[in-house]
Scaffold this active site. Sequence first.
Site, PDB file in Angstrom:
ATOM      1  N   LYS A 133       4.180  15.109  -7.883  1.00  0.00           N
ATOM      2  CA  LYS A 133       3.382  14.145  -7.163  1.00  0.00           C
ATOM      3  C   LYS A 133       4.198  13.158  -6.240  1.00  0.00           C
ATOM      4  O   LYS A 133       5.269  12.614  -7.249  1.00  0.00           O
ATOM      5  CB  LYS A 133       2.327  13.441  -8.380  1.00  0.00           C
ATOM      6  N   LYS A 184       0.954  -1.049   0.144  1.00  0.00           N
ATOM      7  CA  LYS A 184      -0.024  -0.072   0.062  1.00  0.00           C
ATOM      8  C   LYS A 184       0.901   1.262   0.012  1.00  0.00           C
ATOM      9  O   LYS A 184       1.909   1.244   0.522  1.00  0.00           O
ATOM     10  CB  LYS A 184      -0.896   0.225   1.360  1.00  0.00           C
ATOM     11  N   GLU A 185       0.416   2.160  -0.782  1.00  0.00           N
ATOM     12  CA  GLU A 185       1.163   3.447  -0.877  1.00  0.00           C
ATOM     13  C   GLU A 185       0.078   4.771  -0.561  1.00  0.00           C
ATOM     14  O   GLU A 185      -1.120   4.539  -0.856  1.00  0.00           O
ATOM     15  CB  GLU A 185       1.907   3.818  -2.122  1.00  0.00           C
TER      16      GLU A 185
END
Length: 156
Positions: free
Chosen positions: A83, A70-71
Amino acid sequence: MLGSVSEEMEVQVSAKEVWELYGTHRLIKFVEEELTDVIHKLEIVQGDGGAGTILKITFPPGKSTFSSYKEKLIKIDNEKRVKEAEVIEGGYLDLGFTLYKVRFEVMEKSENCCISKFTIEYEIKEEAAANASMVSIKPLVNIMGIAANYLIKNKK
């Protein structure tokens, strides 16, 4: 131990058009559709695609050292076209990394040309230093190349 790797690519499309893909959640759909051999599934676990959004990235069996991670999107600056995402669970963190962050930047070169740049920054525990060799910019360069070709073909 700290480290970073980066790569940039000139794209014959305006910075605005490149950012319209990379700066939004359109990138999630694009990667899922165009890079099925690299990424099996990208799903938004929490959020709306903006800063604070949590993504789960799942890899095809046998294509990665880990099945998923997960990030969190920690920064989306539309003015500077930057970003950043940081791994928050699983993946690199399970291999002794204490930080694994990806930054994407779009820099205007001319009206119809820009530079896309990916940077990976990481920090790893001393006892896991050998795992630093697993850091590779290649998948991100792959994304840049495929996205550049897509944007050139679909130029506005």
